[in-house]
Design a protein around this motif. Structure first.
Motif, PDB file in Angstrom:
ATOM      1  N   ASP A 203      32.222  34.057  45.357  1.00 53.43           N
ATOM      2  CA  ASP A 203      33.651  33.748  45.567  1.00 53.43           C
ATOM      3  C   ASP A 203      34.120  34.542  46.779  1.00 53.43           C
ATOM      4  O   ASP A 203      35.035  35.356  46.699  1.00 53.43           O
ATOM      5  CB  ASP A 203      34.463  34.121  44.316  1.00 53.43           C
ATOM      6  CG  ASP A 203      35.876  33.549  44.344  1.00 53.43           C
ATOM      7  OD1 ASP A 203      36.165  32.700  45.212  1.00 53.43           O
ATOM      8  OD2 ASP A 203      36.694  33.957  43.503  1.00 53.43           O
ATOM      9  N   ASN A 208      39.203  38.363  48.702  1.00 51.31           N
ATOM     10  CA  ASN A 208      38.380  39.141  47.777  1.00 51.31           C
ATOM     11  C   ASN A 208      37.731  40.347  48.456  1.00 51.31           C
ATOM     12  O   ASN A 208      36.755  40.908  47.949  1.00 51.31           O
ATOM     13  CB  ASN A 208      37.330  38.254  47.111  1.00 51.31           C
ATOM     14  CG  ASN A 208      37.948  37.449  45.968  1.00 51.31           C
ATOM     15  OD1 ASN A 208      38.944  37.860  45.377  1.00 51.31           O
ATOM     16  ND2 ASN A 208      37.359  36.310  45.659  1.00 51.31           N
ATOM     17  N   ASP A 223      36.750  41.094  42.789  1.00 50.23           N
ATOM     18  CA  ASP A 223      36.562  39.842  42.053  1.00 50.23           C
ATOM     19  C   ASP A 223      35.077  39.602  41.772  1.00 50.23           C
ATOM     20  O   ASP A 223      34.435  38.738  42.379  1.00 50.23           O
ATOM     21  CB  ASP A 223      37.168  38.657  42.809  1.00 50.23           C
ATOM     22  CG  ASP A 223      37.169  37.408  41.943  1.00 50.23           C
ATOM     23  OD1 ASP A 223      36.655  37.478  40.807  1.00 50.23           O
ATOM     24  OD2 ASP A 223      37.666  36.366  42.393  1.00 50.23           O
TER      25      ASP A 223
HETATM   26 MG    MG Z   1      37.412  34.436  41.818  1.00 48.75          MG
END
Ligand code: MG
Ligand code: GN1
Length: 340
Positions: A203, A208, A223
């Motif tokens: 991700d 992030n 994350d």
């Molecule tokens: Mg995520």
């Protein structure tokens, strides 16, 4: 909230709690007081086995502490019972980790420096985990980035959709079908066995990465729900998907979507400066495919969610998932021309 904080031995009266974040999946809060934390309610409908998240996270954290003690990698706070999560009365798991002060997240890359720093941060994580045994890791969402499966799920969503939604999505459905050849390219690549299974983040959106508020250097990646075995194309591809266009997946005006060559070059350099030395020739060859694959998978997922009646991603208005799908398909057209 009182019980949740108490489970982590925090006294609610001493903290201020604010809801934050732009994630599509969890509820996220900042907890500020004598010390600062991020508290998250994990979406149990998405992560059916939250204990797998906790285990993967712990395995990586222990390994990194052992092999590279100065590397900044956030660990979840433990509850009074020594667990990584506490489950509330309604069955929702909650977890908490330190809030790093002096850091910011951004939703859009504006400079080459940010692209380089973030790509090096994601690449640096996978490179540091290059030799960790994969045996004890599991997928937190099975087949998460399996393009063939996502294509099938899109087909199922289409079969079950209302005529009204199908009608609204007609041009996107058409366009998604035209890119169907990417599924066989993906399958061939995976079946060739030439891409190594690695611990990937899965991700790698720009938000992030925690950036230093002043220097804009990356401080650490966050994350870690989908930290699990995967292929490098998932991480590299999601960066191409999310860093390179000047507007994000929510942009309605598709004319604003474009491919910023300089940002791509910076992200490529940042990732390869970390990962280049451990990647095989076959992996290097797969680089041009990565962005197309991940942009296609998100087109399929957003469109399927629209056809399913918006049940998965948080949406801000009716038709939001369709806007996202259309946006991603436009970007995919651009990528296909660039990486033909
Ligand atoms: Mg995520
Ligand atoms: C979801 O919630 P967030 O922003 O961390 C999704 C990703 C998508 C992303 C699209 C578990 O991530 O796969 O790329 O939305 N995560 C999950 O913005 O489905």
């Amino acid at each position: 909230m009182k019980e949740i904080l108490a489970a982590f031995s925090l006294d609610e009266n001493k903290y201020r709690i604010d809801r934050i974040g732009t994630g599509h999946i969890h509820e996220t809060f900042r907890v500020l007081g004598p010390d600062s934390w991020i508290l998250q309610r994990v979406n149990k409908n998405v992560f059916l086995r939250p204990e797998v998240i906790a285990r993967n996270w712990r395995l990586a954290a222990d390994y990194l502490l052992d092999t590279e003690p100065n590397y900044v990698f956030l660990r979840p706070a433990l509850t009074v019972d020594g667990k990584e999560m506490v489950v509330d009365g309604e069955g929702w798991p909650w977890r908490m980790f330190p809030y790093l002060s002096g850091t910011v997240t951004i939703d859009c890359v504006s400079t080459e420096k940010e692209a380089y720093a973030a790509a090096a941060a994601f690449g640096g994580l996978t490179r540091r985990l290059n030799n960790i045994p994969l045996t004890d890791f599991q997928e937190t969402i099975p087949h998460f980035h399996d393009l063939a499966l996502r294509f099938d799920q899109f087909g199922e969503a289409l079969a079950g959709a209302t005529p009204e939604r199908i009608d609204k999505a007609a041009s996107c459905i058409e366009s998604v079908k035209q890119f169907g050849y990417l599924v066989s390219q993906y399958q061939e690549l995976v079946d060739s066995g030439e891409l190594r299974r690695r611990i990937t983040h899965n991700d790698t959106k720009i938000n992030n990465v925690l950036l230093d508020e002043k220097t804009r250097e990356a401080r650490c990646v966050i994350d870690l729900d989908t930290l699990m075995p995967g292929y490098f194309i998932y991480d590299f591809g999601d960066m191409v998907r999310t860093f390179v266009s000047p507007v994000d997946e929510n942009e309605k005006d598709i004319n604003r979507i474009s491919f910023r060559e300089n940002i791509y070059r910076a992200l490529h350099e940042g990732y390869l400066d970390q990962m280049g030395m451990v990647m095989s020739a076959a992996e290097l060859k797969a680089i041009p495919f990565a962005g197309k694959m991940m942009t296609y998978i998100m087109s399929l997922r957003f469109l399927a969610d629209f056809l399913n009646g918006d049940v998965y991603y948080h949406t801000a208005y009716i038709g939001h998932n369709l806007v996202r799908a259309r946006n991603q398909l436009r970007y995919l057209e651009i990528l296909s021309a660039r990486f033909s």
